[in-house]
Scaffold this motif. Structure first.
Motif, PDB file in Angstrom:
ATOM      1  N   LYS A  44       0.836  -1.202   0.000  1.00 22.17           N
ATOM      2  CA  LYS A  44       0.000   0.000   0.000  1.00 22.17           C
ATOM      3  C   LYS A  44       0.873   1.255   0.000  1.00 22.17           C
ATOM      4  CE  LYS A  44      -4.040  -1.940   2.319  1.00 22.17           C
ATOM      5  NZ  LYS A  44      -4.844  -1.944   3.553  1.00 22.17           N
ATOM      6  N   GLU A  45       1.910   1.248   0.834  1.00 18.45           N
ATOM      7  CA  GLU A  45       2.812   2.403   0.883  1.00 18.45           C
ATOM      8  C   GLU A  45       3.519   2.602  -0.449  1.00 18.45           C
ATOM      9  OE1 GLU A  45       5.526   2.637   4.193  1.00 18.45           O
ATOM     10  OE2 GLU A  45       3.991   1.926   5.578  1.00 18.45           O
ATOM     11  N   ALA A  46       3.952   1.506  -1.055  1.00 17.45           N
ATOM     12  CA  ALA A  46       4.635   1.598  -2.346  1.00 17.45           C
ATOM     13  C   ALA A  46       3.680   2.134  -3.415  1.00 17.45           C
ATOM     14  CB  ALA A  46       5.189   0.239  -2.760  1.00 17.45           C
ATOM     15  N   ALA A  47       2.442   1.668  -3.396  1.00 15.58           N
ATOM     16  CA  ALA A  47       1.460   2.147  -4.372  1.00 15.58           C
ATOM     17  C   ALA A  47       1.169   3.630  -4.164  1.00 15.58           C
ATOM     18  CB  ALA A  47       0.169   1.337  -4.269  1.00 15.58           C
ATOM     19  N   LEU A  48       1.065   4.055  -2.902  1.00 20.10           N
ATOM     20  CA  LEU A  48       0.822   5.462  -2.602  1.00 20.10           C
ATOM     21  C   LEU A  48       2.002   6.316  -3.055  1.00 20.10           C
ATOM     22  CD1 LEU A  48      -0.963   7.612  -1.260  1.00 20.10           C
ATOM     23  CD2 LEU A  48       0.220   7.126   0.883  1.00 20.10           C
ATOM     24  N   TYR A  49       3.202   5.855  -2.764  1.00 19.96           N
ATOM     25  CA  TYR A  49       4.413   6.576  -3.166  1.00 19.96           C
ATOM     26  C   TYR A  49       4.498   6.663  -4.685  1.00 19.96           C
ATOM     27  CZ  TYR A  49       9.366   7.805  -3.483  1.00 19.96           C
ATOM     28  OH  TYR A  49      10.554   8.418  -3.774  1.00 19.96           O
ATOM     29  N   ARG A  50       4.205   5.552  -5.339  1.00 19.93           N
ATOM     30  CA  ARG A  50       4.245   5.514  -6.805  1.00 19.93           C
ATOM     31  C   ARG A  50       3.215   6.484  -7.393  1.00 19.93           C
ATOM     32  NH1 ARG A  50       3.160   0.323  -7.526  1.00 19.93           N
ATOM     33  NH2 ARG A  50       5.313  -0.260  -7.140  1.00 19.93           N
ATOM     34  N   SER A  51       2.013   6.506  -6.813  1.00 17.04           N
ATOM     35  CA  SER A  51       0.984   7.409  -7.336  1.00 17.04           C
ATOM     36  C   SER A  51       1.365   8.867  -7.093  1.00 17.04           C
ATOM     37  CB  SER A  51      -0.376   7.099  -6.719  1.00 17.04           C
ATOM     38  OG  SER A  51      -0.386   7.413  -5.341  1.00 17.04           O
ATOM     39  N   ASN A  52       2.006   9.154  -5.952  1.00 13.64           N
ATOM     40  CA  ASN A  52       2.462  10.527  -5.697  1.00 13.64           C
ATOM     41  C   ASN A  52       3.529  10.938  -6.701  1.00 13.64           C
ATOM     42  OD1 ASN A  52       0.755  10.915  -3.521  1.00 13.64           O
ATOM     43  ND2 ASN A  52       2.267  10.334  -1.998  1.00 13.64           N
ATOM     44  N   LEU A  53       4.487  10.044  -6.959  1.00 11.40           N
ATOM     45  CA  LEU A  53       5.525  10.347  -7.936  1.00 11.40           C
ATOM     46  C   LEU A  53       4.935  10.530  -9.328  1.00 11.40           C
ATOM     47  CD1 LEU A  53       8.544   8.051  -6.963  1.00 11.40           C
ATOM     48  CD2 LEU A  53       8.320  10.513  -6.675  1.00 11.40           C
ATOM     49  N   ASP A  54       3.959   9.693  -9.668  1.00 10.48           N
ATOM     50  CA  ASP A  54       3.321   9.788 -10.978  1.00 10.48           C
ATOM     51  C   ASP A  54       2.577  11.121 -11.114  1.00 10.48           C
ATOM     52  OD1 ASP A  54       2.626   8.749 -13.526  1.00 10.48           O
ATOM     53  OD2 ASP A  54       0.637   8.208 -12.755  1.00 10.48           O
ATOM     54  N   ALA A  55       1.878  11.511 -10.047  1.00  6.52           N
ATOM     55  CA  ALA A  55       1.158  12.785 -10.076  1.00  6.52           C
ATOM     56  C   ALA A  55       2.137  13.947 -10.197  1.00  6.52           C
ATOM     57  CB  ALA A  55       0.306  12.937  -8.819  1.00  6.52           C
ATOM     58  N   GLU A  56       3.241  13.880  -9.472  1.00  2.59           N
ATOM     59  CA  GLU A  56       4.263  14.928  -9.546  1.00  2.59           C
ATOM     60  C   GLU A  56       4.860  14.997 -10.958  1.00  2.59           C
ATOM     61  OE1 GLU A  56       8.607  15.820  -7.551  1.00  2.59           O
ATOM     62  OE2 GLU A  56       7.143  14.696  -6.385  1.00  2.59           O
ATOM     63  N   TYR A  57       5.126  13.826 -11.531  1.00  2.00           N
ATOM     64  CA  TYR A  57       5.677  13.765 -12.891  1.00  2.00           C
ATOM     65  C   TYR A  57       4.706  14.379 -13.889  1.00  2.00           C
ATOM     66  CZ  TYR A  57       6.957  11.746 -17.388  1.00  2.00           C
ATOM     67  OH  TYR A  57       7.261  11.582 -18.711  1.00  2.00           O
ATOM     68  N   LYS A  58       3.433  14.007 -13.785  1.00  2.00           N
ATOM     69  CA  LYS A  58       2.441  14.539 -14.718  1.00  2.00           C
ATOM     70  C   LYS A  58       2.291  16.043 -14.551  1.00  2.00           C
ATOM     71  CE  LYS A  58      -0.172  10.327 -15.417  1.00  2.00           C
ATOM     72  NZ  LYS A  58      -1.429   9.617 -15.230  1.00  2.00           N
ATOM     73  N   SER A  59       2.372  16.513 -13.305  1.00  2.00           N
ATOM     74  CA  SER A  59       2.277  17.940 -13.047  1.00  2.00           C
ATOM     75  C   SER A  59       3.437  18.680 -13.700  1.00  2.00           C
ATOM     76  CB  SER A  59       2.279  18.191 -11.541  1.00  2.00           C
ATOM     77  OG  SER A  59       2.391  19.556 -11.260  1.00  2.00           O
ATOM     78  N   LYS A  60       4.644  18.181 -13.505  1.00  2.00           N
ATOM     79  CA  LYS A  60       5.812  18.821 -14.109  1.00  2.00           C
ATOM     80  C   LYS A  60       5.755  18.733 -15.631  1.00  2.00           C
ATOM     81  CE  LYS A  60       8.917  18.572 -10.268  1.00  2.00           C
ATOM     82  NZ  LYS A  60      10.284  18.799  -9.921  1.00  2.00           N
ATOM     83  N   LEU A  61       5.265  17.610 -16.132  1.00  2.00           N
ATOM     84  CA  LEU A  61       5.144  17.449 -17.577  1.00  2.00           C
ATOM     85  C   LEU A  61       4.169  18.469 -18.155  1.00  2.00           C
ATOM     86  CD1 LEU A  61       6.099  15.667 -19.929  1.00  2.00           C
ATOM     87  CD2 LEU A  61       4.105  14.235 -19.528  1.00  2.00           C
TER      88      LEU A  61
END
Length: 110
Positions: A44-61
């Motif tokens: 669960k923590e890994a999935a949450l971390y991954r989703s946060n990183l993905d959201a950050e990446y999409k935001s920067k993109l």
């Protein structure tokens, strides 16, 4: 009587062994449950971390793509301005260049 005591001792040993096996089995089951719980929490923590990183990446993109869009627009405007400047300067000297060409074409050199 000794045989009775021996039989009772054996029975006590067998029951103690069964109790120990049950205790060990319960401890194993508890350990497995804790491991499963820890694994689920880690996933669960890994999935949450991954989703946060993905959201950050999409935001920067999206920020960068917006910047590149504005950069393209700015470059197009600058290019249009330069083209207009060149057209104006060409129109100023056009008559002079045409006269010069006509002069060279119509003049005969011997």
């Amino acid at each position: 009587m000794d045989s009775m005591r021996g039989q009772g001792g054996i029975q006590m040993l067998l029951s103690a062994e069964q109790e120990a096996q049950q205790t060990v089995s319960a401890a194993r089951n508890l350990k497995m449950a804790r491991l499963k719980q820890a694994k689920d929490e880690a996933e669960k923590e890994a999935a949450l971390y991954r989703s946060n990183l993905d959201a950050e990446y999409k935001s920067k993109l999206s920020e960068n793509s917006g910047n590149s869009g504005s950069t393209v627009k700015r470059l197009e405007e600058e290019t249009e301005a330069k083209i207009e400047t060149l057209k104006q300067s060409a129109s100023k000297v056009q008559s002079t260049v045409v006269d010069m060409l006509i002069n060279y074409v119509t003049s005969v050199k011997y």
